[in-house]
Scaffold this motif. Sequence first.
Motif, PDB file in Angstrom:
ATOM      1  N   LYS A 106      84.405  80.700  15.267  1.00 22.58           N
ATOM      2  CA  LYS A 106      83.755  79.554  15.005  1.00 22.58           C
ATOM      3  C   LYS A 106      82.686  79.521  15.995  1.00 22.58           C
ATOM      4  O   LYS A 106      81.414  79.191  15.580  1.00 22.58           O
ATOM      5  CB  LYS A 106      84.406  78.184  15.167  1.00 22.58           C
ATOM      6  CG  LYS A 106      84.896  77.537  14.006  1.00 22.58           C
ATOM      7  CD  LYS A 106      85.698  76.285  14.182  1.00 22.58           C
ATOM      8  CE  LYS A 106      85.937  75.555  13.038  1.00 22.58           C
ATOM      9  NZ  LYS A 106      86.582  74.294  13.144  1.00 22.58           N
ATOM     10  N   LEU A 145      51.699  77.577  14.461  1.00 24.92           N
ATOM     11  CA  LEU A 145      50.788  76.379  15.004  1.00 24.92           C
ATOM     12  C   LEU A 145      49.832  76.722  16.366  1.00 24.92           C
ATOM     13  O   LEU A 145      48.717  76.418  16.178  1.00 24.92           O
ATOM     14  CB  LEU A 145      51.873  75.298  15.712  1.00 24.92           C
ATOM     15  CG  LEU A 145      51.361  74.192  15.970  1.00 24.92           C
ATOM     16  CD1 LEU A 145      51.134  73.296  14.790  1.00 24.92           C
ATOM     17  CD2 LEU A 145      52.188  73.174  16.896  1.00 24.92           C
ATOM     18  N   GLU A 188      73.872  80.591  14.359  1.00 24.83           N
ATOM     19  CA  GLU A 188      73.079  79.535  14.112  1.00 24.83           C
ATOM     20  C   GLU A 188      71.891  79.018  15.051  1.00 24.83           C
ATOM     21  O   GLU A 188      70.928  78.788  14.477  1.00 24.83           O
ATOM     22  CB  GLU A 188      73.982  78.269  13.454  1.00 24.83           C
ATOM     23  CG  GLU A 188      74.539  78.631  12.162  1.00 24.83           C
ATOM     24  CD  GLU A 188      75.218  77.478  11.604  1.00 24.83           C
ATOM     25  OE1 GLU A 188      75.213  76.521  12.181  1.00 24.83           O
ATOM     26  OE2 GLU A 188      75.916  77.333  10.533  1.00 24.83           O
ATOM     27  N   PHE A 218      67.828  79.126  14.547  1.00 26.31           N
ATOM     28  CA  PHE A 218      67.167  77.967  14.782  1.00 26.31           C
ATOM     29  C   PHE A 218      65.971  78.187  15.583  1.00 26.31           C
ATOM     30  O   PHE A 218      64.810  77.813  15.468  1.00 26.31           O
ATOM     31  CB  PHE A 218      68.147  76.774  15.135  1.00 26.31           C
ATOM     32  CG  PHE A 218      67.454  75.592  15.074  1.00 26.31           C
ATOM     33  CD1 PHE A 218      67.040  75.071  14.021  1.00 26.31           C
ATOM     34  CD2 PHE A 218      67.449  74.675  16.271  1.00 26.31           C
ATOM     35  CE1 PHE A 218      66.333  73.997  13.767  1.00 26.31           C
ATOM     36  CE2 PHE A 218      66.810  73.431  16.311  1.00 26.31           C
ATOM     37  CZ  PHE A 218      66.189  73.029  14.987  1.00 26.31           C
ATOM     38  N   ILE A 250      63.271  80.178  14.060  1.00 22.94           N
ATOM     39  CA  ILE A 250      62.641  79.364  13.335  1.00 22.94           C
ATOM     40  C   ILE A 250      61.604  78.819  14.141  1.00 22.94           C
ATOM     41  O   ILE A 250      60.425  78.509  13.944  1.00 22.94           O
ATOM     42  CB  ILE A 250      63.298  78.438  12.450  1.00 22.94           C
ATOM     43  CG1 ILE A 250      64.185  79.114  11.471  1.00 22.94           C
ATOM     44  CG2 ILE A 250      62.362  77.549  11.750  1.00 22.94           C
ATOM     45  CD1 ILE A 250      65.123  78.419  10.561  1.00 22.94           C
ATOM     46  N   ILE A 251      62.111  77.911  15.434  1.00 13.17           N
ATOM     47  CA  ILE A 251      60.966  77.352  16.306  1.00 13.17           C
ATOM     48  C   ILE A 251      60.143  78.266  16.918  1.00 13.17           C
ATOM     49  O   ILE A 251      58.773  77.910  16.706  1.00 13.17           O
ATOM     50  CB  ILE A 251      61.889  76.881  17.388  1.00 13.17           C
ATOM     51  CG1 ILE A 251      62.726  75.567  16.893  1.00 13.17           C
ATOM     52  CG2 ILE A 251      60.903  76.239  18.547  1.00 13.17           C
ATOM     53  CD1 ILE A 251      63.747  74.952  17.794  1.00 13.17           C
ATOM     54  N   PHE A 291      46.952  78.417  14.272  1.00 13.72           N
ATOM     55  CA  PHE A 291      46.011  77.441  13.629  1.00 13.72           C
ATOM     56  C   PHE A 291      45.154  76.888  14.589  1.00 13.72           C
ATOM     57  O   PHE A 291      44.086  76.545  14.438  1.00 13.72           O
ATOM     58  CB  PHE A 291      47.192  76.595  13.127  1.00 13.72           C
ATOM     59  CG  PHE A 291      46.388  75.437  12.434  1.00 13.72           C
ATOM     60  CD1 PHE A 291      45.683  75.233  11.389  1.00 13.72           C
ATOM     61  CD2 PHE A 291      46.723  73.968  13.335  1.00 13.72           C
ATOM     62  CE1 PHE A 291      45.187  74.044  10.822  1.00 13.72           C
ATOM     63  CE2 PHE A 291      46.109  72.814  12.687  1.00 13.72           C
ATOM     64  CZ  PHE A 291      45.480  72.853  11.670  1.00 13.72           C
ATOM     65  N   LEU A 292      45.755  76.266  15.768  1.00 14.39           N
ATOM     66  CA  LEU A 292      44.954  75.721  16.832  1.00 14.39           C
ATOM     67  C   LEU A 292      43.874  76.684  17.427  1.00 14.39           C
ATOM     68  O   LEU A 292      42.697  75.992  17.476  1.00 14.39           O
ATOM     69  CB  LEU A 292      45.882  75.274  18.014  1.00 14.39           C
ATOM     70  CG  LEU A 292      46.656  74.058  17.892  1.00 14.39           C
ATOM     71  CD1 LEU A 292      47.487  73.714  19.140  1.00 14.39           C
ATOM     72  CD2 LEU A 292      45.797  72.822  17.568  1.00 14.39           C
ATOM     73  N   SER A 334      30.887  77.899  16.577  1.00 11.13           N
ATOM     74  CA  SER A 334      29.900  77.387  15.400  1.00 11.13           C
ATOM     75  C   SER A 334      28.699  78.097  15.515  1.00 11.13           C
ATOM     76  O   SER A 334      27.832  77.563  14.835  1.00 11.13           O
ATOM     77  CB  SER A 334      29.934  75.952  15.343  1.00 11.13           C
ATOM     78  OG  SER A 334      29.569  75.625  16.520  1.00 11.13           O
ATOM     79  N   VAL A 358      57.417  79.208  14.068  1.00 13.07           N
ATOM     80  CA  VAL A 358      56.705  77.758  13.834  1.00 13.07           C
ATOM     81  C   VAL A 358      55.724  77.804  14.777  1.00 13.07           C
ATOM     82  O   VAL A 358      54.366  77.288  14.773  1.00 13.07           O
ATOM     83  CB  VAL A 358      57.520  76.704  13.592  1.00 13.07           C
ATOM     84  CG1 VAL A 358      56.677  75.413  13.355  1.00 13.07           C
ATOM     85  CG2 VAL A 358      58.185  76.771  12.132  1.00 13.07           C
ATOM     86  N   LYS A 377      79.925  81.969  15.185  1.00 10.80           N
ATOM     87  CA  LYS A 377      79.147  81.450  14.164  1.00 10.80           C
ATOM     88  C   LYS A 377      78.159  80.478  14.491  1.00 10.80           C
ATOM     89  O   LYS A 377      77.042  80.534  14.035  1.00 10.80           O
ATOM     90  CB  LYS A 377      80.218  80.459  13.133  1.00 10.80           C
ATOM     91  CG  LYS A 377      79.580  80.333  11.554  1.00 10.80           C
ATOM     92  CD  LYS A 377      79.560  81.333  10.716  1.00 10.80           C
ATOM     93  CE  LYS A 377      78.783  80.868   9.351  1.00 10.80           C
ATOM     94  NZ  LYS A 377      78.475  81.824   8.602  1.00 10.80           N
TER      95      LYS A 377
END
Lengths: 169, 176
Positions: free
Chosen positions: B5, B27, B12, B16, B19-20, B30-31, B38, B23, B8
């Motif tokens: 257990k 992010l 997980e 997780f 994934i963080i 993107f910033l 310009s 992301v 497992k």
Amino acid sequence: MKIQQMAFMLVAVTIFFVLIGLVVLGIHLSGLEERATELSRKNARLLVSNLADSPEFSCGEALGSSRSDCIDMDKVMALSSKAETYEGLWGVSKIEVKRVYPERGSGGCNQGNYPNCNSIEVIDRLEGQNANFTSAQNFVSLCRKTSDGSQAINKCSMGKLLVSYENVA
Amino acid sequence: MLHKKEKKAQEEMIGFALIIIIVAVILLAFLFLSSGDSGEENLDSYQVNSFLQSYLKYTTSCKDDSFSGNKTIQDLILDIDAGPGSTDCEGQSNNAKDVLENTSKEILNASWPVGPKRPTKGYKLEITQTSDNNPQPLIGVIERGMEESNATNIRGGKQDFSRGGSDYDITFKIFS
């Protein structure tokens, strides 16, 4: 038990992505007003760099050979008296033509003092308003036909073309 | 069973964390892309070029005998070769060089106000004539605000034209 764990994990991941989405949206929206103003500034610069060569302003062939950045003052003076017809054409709040050198008299031009004046307001939707606006300017030749007593001659002075956009509040 | 257990749960948590991290990288990218800029300075250089165009077409008080009207700055530049007395200027010296120098200074002063609190910190105008690959200044360099200027941004423009085997270059720089 396994289904419970999976459900918990899915909820956690969903909440995490929602939070990320909110942060991105927050950043995006906080710069929106600034970007709208910046866009107005760019539009004003682009317009001011091309406006002198548009048919409504340019000297064309009337004052010798065709040339760029040359404004026919007589044409602009006539245009200013029909401002309401042209108000929506360029999508700006104000267009002004100013003489830089040599300065003649003071104040704006009207049918009574032209050509001994310094500025012509072609469009002015900002007048009397306490508006926040963005401006751009460019140098131009201000030319017109005049007479030396016996014949028509061309006379060009230094001037500036000013374009203003109202900022997004 | 308990060991299984824990393993497992560990897997997980690693998933997780992965994934963080992914992301966070997206992010940051993107910033970085959204804050990229310009080319504002490039947009401004059109003013210098337009100034030079208008400056050359400015009509002086000097009479043009071959054409009905008065001479432009460009005509005066071409007249300098003809020497003193070659031009007939109302209320001014009849030397094309003097008239060109004085008129240019007055136009520059009126068009580009210079000062520490102004956007323009200084300027420099040079007019040269090149014959047989030998460039010579036609008039003295006209400059203002250059000594005390700590300007970092320089915008410049150049106009050239030819006549009678000579090339004429007008170079203008703005320091801001």
